[in-house]
Enzyme design. Structure first.
Site, PDB file in Angstrom:
ATOM      1  N   ARG A 163      20.115  35.956  33.033  1.00  0.00           N
ATOM      2  CA  ARG A 163      21.135  36.979  32.801  1.00  0.00           C
ATOM      3  C   ARG A 163      22.040  36.563  31.631  1.00  0.00           C
ATOM      4  O   ARG A 163      22.039  35.407  31.208  1.00  0.00           O
ATOM      5  CB  ARG A 163      21.974  37.195  34.061  1.00  0.00           C
ATOM      6  CG  ARG A 163      21.226  37.886  35.182  1.00  0.00           C
ATOM      7  CD  ARG A 163      22.048  37.982  36.453  1.00  0.00           C
ATOM      8  NE  ARG A 163      22.226  36.669  37.092  1.00  0.00           N
ATOM      9  CZ  ARG A 163      22.919  36.469  38.220  1.00  0.00           C
ATOM     10  NH1 ARG A 163      23.517  37.492  38.806  1.00  0.00           N
ATOM     11  NH2 ARG A 163      23.018  35.267  38.739  1.00  0.00           N
TER      12      ARG A 163
ATOM     13  N   LYS B 299      27.207  32.953  35.499  1.00  0.00           N
ATOM     14  CA  LYS B 299      27.307  31.965  36.565  1.00  0.00           C
ATOM     15  C   LYS B 299      28.375  30.921  36.272  1.00  0.00           C
ATOM     16  O   LYS B 299      28.864  30.794  35.150  1.00  0.00           O
ATOM     17  CB  LYS B 299      25.955  31.272  36.783  1.00  0.00           C
ATOM     18  CG  LYS B 299      24.922  32.155  37.446  1.00  0.00           C
ATOM     19  CD  LYS B 299      25.388  32.710  38.791  1.00  0.00           C
ATOM     20  CE  LYS B 299      25.535  31.646  39.852  1.00  0.00           C
ATOM     21  NZ  LYS B 299      26.048  32.213  41.136  1.00  0.00           N
TER      22      LYS B 299
ATOM     23  N   TYR C  29      31.395  34.587  37.391  1.00  0.00           N
ATOM     24  CA  TYR C  29      31.322  34.229  38.807  1.00  0.00           C
ATOM     25  C   TYR C  29      31.642  32.746  38.936  1.00  0.00           C
ATOM     26  O   TYR C  29      31.126  31.919  38.176  1.00  0.00           O
ATOM     27  CB  TYR C  29      29.923  34.489  39.375  1.00  0.00           C
ATOM     28  CG  TYR C  29      29.597  35.942  39.606  1.00  0.00           C
ATOM     29  CD1 TYR C  29      30.330  36.699  40.516  1.00  0.00           C
ATOM     30  CD2 TYR C  29      28.535  36.553  38.936  1.00  0.00           C
ATOM     31  CE1 TYR C  29      30.030  38.038  40.733  1.00  0.00           C
ATOM     32  CE2 TYR C  29      28.223  37.882  39.154  1.00  0.00           C
ATOM     33  CZ  TYR C  29      28.974  38.628  40.055  1.00  0.00           C
ATOM     34  OH  TYR C  29      28.668  39.941  40.278  1.00  0.00           O
TER      35      TYR C  29
ATOM     36  N   HIS D 122      32.668  31.126  42.552  1.00  0.00           N
ATOM     37  CA  HIS D 122      32.309  30.656  43.904  1.00  0.00           C
ATOM     38  C   HIS D 122      32.805  29.227  44.133  1.00  0.00           C
ATOM     39  O   HIS D 122      32.051  28.317  44.464  1.00  0.00           O
ATOM     40  CB  HIS D 122      30.790  30.739  44.110  1.00  0.00           C
ATOM     41  CG  HIS D 122      30.242  32.128  44.022  1.00  0.00           C
ATOM     42  ND1 HIS D 122      30.530  33.103  44.952  1.00  0.00           N
ATOM     43  CD2 HIS D 122      29.434  32.713  43.101  1.00  0.00           C
ATOM     44  CE1 HIS D 122      29.916  34.229  44.624  1.00  0.00           C
ATOM     45  NE2 HIS D 122      29.255  34.024  43.495  1.00  0.00           N
TER      46      HIS D 122
ATOM     47  N   GLU E 206      34.127  37.491  41.638  1.00  0.00           N
ATOM     48  CA  GLU E 206      33.942  37.787  43.060  1.00  0.00           C
ATOM     49  C   GLU E 206      35.235  37.885  43.860  1.00  0.00           C
ATOM     50  O   GLU E 206      35.197  38.224  45.052  1.00  0.00           O
ATOM     51  CB  GLU E 206      33.009  36.746  43.705  1.00  0.00           C
ATOM     52  CG  GLU E 206      33.624  35.381  43.942  1.00  0.00           C
ATOM     53  CD  GLU E 206      33.567  34.465  42.732  1.00  0.00           C
ATOM     54  OE1 GLU E 206      33.975  33.303  42.870  1.00  0.00           O
ATOM     55  OE2 GLU E 206      33.119  34.901  41.658  1.00  0.00           O
TER      56      GLU E 206
ATOM     57  N   ASP F   7      25.817  30.512  47.969  1.00  0.00           N
ATOM     58  CA  ASP F   7      26.732  30.122  46.886  1.00  0.00           C
ATOM     59  C   ASP F   7      28.175  30.023  47.369  1.00  0.00           C
ATOM     60  O   ASP F   7      29.050  29.563  46.643  1.00  0.00           O
ATOM     61  CB  ASP F   7      26.610  31.055  45.672  1.00  0.00           C
ATOM     62  CG  ASP F   7      26.724  32.523  46.024  1.00  0.00           C
ATOM     63  OD1 ASP F   7      27.104  32.843  47.169  1.00  0.00           O
ATOM     64  OD2 ASP F   7      26.422  33.360  45.159  1.00  0.00           O
TER      65      ASP F   7
END
Length: 368
Positions: A15, A75, A94, A96, A118, A270
């Site tokens: 991605r 990510k 993101y 996490h 998120e 995750d």
């Protein structure tokens, strides 16, 4: 603002933070866009398309970080990227953090400001920037589980939909949020015998109505989870507590009582995972066995369908990228209460309280 889009370096992550249409919009807004060469190669986007959209192509990851003020990624940053972050950087991706103390401390030590897709949250609790990836992961979880139930993949040799005269495969989905609901839709579409488990009775009623009583709905407690897990061919963990570590609802003992060749898929991995025996895996080595049960715990599942995922992601992240670029983090957070909880680290301080609690790190209230 100078905005950089580096190529992703996490294992098998194809991605990219922005597609050319997103770049074009930000250029029209008056910003300078810098994209690492071949950043979009994994989903078939050539450098020329970014150039046509108004971006400047840079030769390396290091060049992008050196040039840009805001870094737009997909990510969480890897060690090589963390080392490039400076106090003036805004990282938008993101994160996490609740399941990764080393990552969190690395970002704090960088002195940068880090915004997590998120944890941007609507008043009704919905997570608009997590939504499309949850949809993708939920749908993938069922098809991946169905594949690993095949005998040639080490499974027990069960077809989820069965055939006339043969029992259907049993699927249990724990958590009826976006990911869980999409997993259930796919399992229903394949003809499986589906059980949905959730703590919210109202949500269970909605699921019962949505699927016209063709699924079994159970309230989330230890007894119900244990009975459902033990009797399932496929268990999908889809529990999410926004910004927090996922609770361990499926124990090692439950897993040990499943039939050998059964499969578990933990979408929540995750965030630490909701299945006790799960640990993060990669697309390169996606599974492992515990007591004869196949565990699929890839932390970036949507990366396997990178083209679909990237376009869906840019659709929802671009709004806040434009806001940050136009106003800066401070003003954007002051005027938009939806954006504000997205700030996890502010100038090196950990300002997301739940992450601080989960990781036993010092919490700094957000003071813009």
């Amino acid at each position: 603002m100078k905005i950089g889009v580096p190529g992703e370096i996490k294992n098998n992550e194809n991605r990219v933070g922005l597609v050319p249409s997103g770049v074009r919009q930000l250029v029209q807004d008056g910003h300078e866009l810098y994209v690492e060469t071949n950043a979009g190669q994994g989903i078939g986007i050539a450098d020329e398309e970014y150039i046509q959209a108004g971006a400047t192509i840079l030769p390396s990851l290091e060049a992008v970080f050196e040039t840009a003020q805001m870094i737009v990624k997909v990510k969480e940053p890897q060690p090589r990227e963390i080392a490039l972050l400076k106090p003036h950087h805004i990282l938008y991706t993101y994160l996490h953090l609740a399941a990764d103390k080393e990552l969190t401390e690395g970002l704090m030590n960088s002195g940068s400001t880090c915004i997590a897709y998120e944890t941007i949250q609507l008043p009704n609790g919905a997570l608009p920037l997590l939504l499309p990836m949850s949809e993708v992961a939920g749908r993938m979880a069922t098809q991946i589980g169905a594949t690993y139930l095949q005998k040639d993949k080490g499974g027990k040799g069960v077809l989820l939909g069965g055939v006339p005269g043969v029992m259907r495969g049993k699927v249990t989905v724990i958590g009826c949020g976006v990911a869980g609901t999409n997993a259930i839709k796919m399992a229903m579409g394949l003809g499986a015998d589906v059980t949905a488990i959730d703590l919210n009775v109202q949500r269970l009623a909605e699921m019962d109505d949505l699927f016209d009583t063709r699924i079994t709905t159970l309230f989330s407690n230890t007894q119900n989870i244990e009975n459902a897990v033990i009797n399932s061919d496929l268990v999908i963990g889809a529990v999410l507590v926004p910004g927090a570590k996922a609770p361990k609802l499926v124990t090692r003992e439950m897993i040990s009582k499943m039939e050998p060749g059964s499969v578990v898929v933990d979408i929540a991995v995750d965030q630490g995972g909701c299945i006790e025996t799960c640990k993060p895996t990669t697309h390169q080595n996606p599974t492992f066995l515990v007591d004869g049960v196949t565990h699929y715990c890839v932390a970036n599942m949507p990366g396997a369908v990178a083209r679909t995922s990237t376009y869906a992601l840019t659709n929802v992240t671009l709004k806040y990228a434009r806001m940050i670029a136009k106003l800066g983090v401070d003003e954007a957070a002051s005027i938009d209460p939806v954006f504000r909880p997205g700030i996890n680290i502010y100038k090196g301080g950990l300002v997301y309280e739940q992450v601080a609690k989960d990781l036993d790190l010092p919490y700094t209230p957000l003071a813009l």
